[in-house]
Design an enzyme around this catalytic site. Structure first.
Site, mmCIF file in Angstrom:
data_model
loop_
_atom_site.group_PDB
_atom_site.id
_atom_site.type_symbol
_atom_site.label_atom_id
_atom_site.label_comp_id
_atom_site.label_asym_id
_atom_site.label_seq_id
_atom_site.Cartn_x
_atom_site.Cartn_y
_atom_site.Cartn_z
ATOM 1 C CB CYS A 121 -0.727 -0.087 1.127
ATOM 2 S SG CYS A 121 -2.230 1.311 1.426
ATOM 3 C CB CYS A 212 -41.201 23.963 -0.063
ATOM 4 S SG CYS A 212 -43.131 24.942 0.533
ATOM 5 C CB CYS A 218 -43.902 20.919 3.702
ATOM 6 S SG CYS A 218 -43.508 21.235 1.975
ATOM 7 C CB CYS A 234 -45.356 23.806 -2.135
ATOM 8 S SG CYS A 234 -44.838 22.907 -1.633
ATOM 9 C CG HIS A 249 -41.027 39.351 -4.922
ATOM 10 N ND1 HIS A 249 -40.327 39.676 -6.043
ATOM 11 C CD2 HIS A 249 -40.180 38.796 -3.928
ATOM 12 C CE1 HIS A 249 -38.856 38.989 -6.407
ATOM 13 N NE2 HIS A 249 -39.185 38.258 -5.343
ATOM 14 C CB CYS A 294 -39.522 78.993 23.488
ATOM 15 S SG CYS A 294 -38.042 79.870 23.769
ATOM 16 C CB CYS A 306 -29.865 77.848 19.720
ATOM 17 S SG CYS A 306 -31.332 78.481 18.880
#
Length: 569
Positions: A121, A212, A218, A234, A249, A294, A306
């Site tokens: 080997c 999915c 699922c 699905c 979308h 003010c 201020c």
């Protein structure tokens, strides 16, 4: 535009009644872009192996290679069969396989195993009998102990889909049948993991197949043929964008929608409001909102300053001045920054409020389904010559689809005509022209959607037959008009707004008149007996040991005792 421009008079009711079949026929999807099409199917626990076998068989038949070589080839090319065909024609069979680490030449290492002499080997340098060594297709031969240890390490490291040969500078992929056989002798559980990883690779490494994104999961995956920029449904009922796995979308591109979701969920808009409506204390730097007239204000830390300029002052003041303080000199930069933030906030709120209004309307109208079913039931039971109320359901579904499209046109417009994505794509004049064109389309769609909603909310169970016929004609005609308006808006977006872009590419899912069709389940079409024979033999056609046999449903049951597994970590 006057109502008479859209609605027929009651005297035209009989003529319009005949047009309902035309309305139903026009509802069929006719893609406005002939190039953009997609077909989706669901891959379940029962059909996953069948889906993988289907693609494997295509490559095996064309290239005349073994199943394990076909799997290695497809994993390398991310299960894109058409890509494999394309490269086959361009590179040729041998180079195509070589690039993927598949050796299709004769295994020269087998000659060593036929000898009766011990084999040394090259890894552990131990002398072993030929029966205790294995040669891969690339010709490299090592003892079974070294191969097994190498395989186990690779599987535990998550590299089981492409375990390479141990030889230096050898990119050949090891035979999966040999891997399975050697590993199962010592670690059956690891061998099962190896089989599971090979099976999951059809989803994990496949650009046309995705899990999915339902929560809880699922267990299904969706496979798409054709354009990946599409929206799918699905069998569990979830509708989502196949490309980005977010909610549907369209007509927003994936980038637009991702930015919009982050913007709506982010605290940055609160920061914008604070910038536009408060001043920071010069001492503790907390935001302070003025609640009187003010201009001398006092922070909770006790500091006076201020409000006009934010400068620290003393307590002495009058209505017209602050003692020892003057800020009457104009500073262009500070004023410009505040005004810019206010304009940005005002623009965002304009689009967000309208998006939210249509989203809320969609939720309210979704609750109409049960009410309308009750109204239909009452109308069908009363003494009347009108028994067909399918036009109500058709109109309601058209309202749902168009309202959803309309709500997403506002995030689209926010980015399309803003400076965040397309600042250098259009001159101010071009942007104004395109914005006017889009908003005209949007206004027309919005007007007709509201009219359709108004007619569908009528309590038609209390109307006379003549009034029902009139309402029916209004709903049918408005449904047709709304559908055409959606198509025209998508054509405007694709052809007039997105197509002319020079430096950006944004894809949107096509409009579908009938809405998203639920993905069909992929049938379990593979031959279990043939698959059993394939899985029980190694690459040379020799029978594997009894403890490495695999049988149909039991094979999947052992790999996935609970099918609700998630993508591999």
């Amino acid at each position: 535009m006057a109502d008479d421009d859209y609605y027929p008079s009651s005297g035209d009711a009989d003529d319009d009644y005949i047009d309902e079949d035309v309305f139903i026929e026009e509802a069929a999807d006719r893609p406005h872009d002939a190039v953009s099409w997609s077909i989706s199917s669901v891959i379940t626990s029962e059909s996953l192996l069948a889906a993988q076998k289907e693609d494997l068989r295509k490559v095996m038949d064309v290239l005349a290679i073994k199943e394990q070589h076909a799997r290695t080839l497809l994993i390398y090319y991310r299960w894109n069969v058409e890509r494999v065909y394309e490269l086959l024609e361009r590179k040729g069979r041998e180079q195509l396989c070589c690039d993927a680490g598949v050796s299709i030449t004769e295994n020269k290492g087998l000659d060593l195993l036929k000898s009766s002499s011990p084999i040394t080997c090259g890894i552990c340098f131990e002398d072993v009998a030929p029966s205790k060594a294995t040669a891969m297709d690339c010709g490299h031969c090592y003892c079974n102990d070294c191969w097994t240890q190498h395989f186990i390490i690779q599987i535990n490291d998550g590299k089981s889909r492409c375990i390479r040969c141990m030889a230096s500078k050898c990119n050949a992929i090891c035979d999966e049948a040999v891997v399975r056989s050697l590993v199962r002798e010592r670690h059956p559980d690891t061998a099962d993991r190896f089989d599971r990883f090979l099976l999951e690779s059809y989803i994990e490494d496949n650009n046309m197949v995705k899990w999915c994104p339902s929560k809880p999961h699922c267990g299904n995956a969706i496979r798409v043929e054709g354009d990946i920029y599409c929206e799918v449904e699905c069998t569990c009922g979830l509708q989502f964008c196949f490309n980005c796995l977010l909610e549907s979308h369209s007509p927003c591109s994936c980038l637009m929608w991702d930015l919009w979701v982050k913007k709506c969920n982010n605290e940055s808009e609160n920061v914008n409001w604070i910038t536009a409506h408060t001043k920071h204390c010069p001492k503790c730097h907390k935001p302070v909102e003025k609640n009187g007239g003010c201009n001398l204000v006092r922070c909770v830390c006790g500091q006076y300053f201020c409000y006009k300029c934010g400068g620290a002052t003393g307590r002495d003041h009058t209505w017209s001045s602050i003692g020892g303080h003057s800020c009457n000199r104009f500073k262009e930069e500070e004023r410009s920054n505040v005004e810019t933030e206010r304009r940005k906030l005002h623009r965002y709120m304009h689009y967000y409020n309208r998006y939210k209004a249509h989203t809320d309307s969609f939720k309210q109208e979704s609750n109409l389904m049960k009410t309308i079913q009750e109204r239909i039931s009452l109308s069908e039971n009363k003494e009347s010559g009108i028994k067909d109320y399918s036009w109500v359901s058709n109109g309601l579904h058209r309202l749902f689809r168009s309202r959803r499209v309309l709500s997403y046109t506002y995030p689209f417009a926010f980015y399309m005509f803003g400076d965040e994505l397309f600042k250098d794509e259009m001159t101010p004049g071009e942007r104004q022209i395109r914005q006017n064109l889009f908003e005209d389309q949007q206004q027309q769609l919005e007007s007709n959607v509201e009219k359709l909603s108004l007619f569908l909310e009528k309590e038609f169970q209390h109307l006379t037959d003549e009034e029902i016929i009139g309402t029916r004609m209004q709903v049918i005609n408005l449904s047709r008009i709304v559908d055409n308006s959606c198509k025209e808006m998508y054509q405007c977006i694709e052809n007039d707004l997105l197509y002319p872009l020079k430096h950006s590419v944004h894809h949107i899912a096509p409009y579908k008149s009938r809405g998203l069709e639920r993905a069909s389940e992929l049938s379990e079409c593979w031959n279990s007996d043939e698959s059993l024979r394939n899985l029980k033999t190694d690459n040379g056609g020799n029978s594997l040991q009894q403890n490495s046999t695999i049988n149909g449903t039991g094979f999947l049951a052992r790999l996935f005792p609970c099918w609700f597994f998630h993508p591999t970590q």
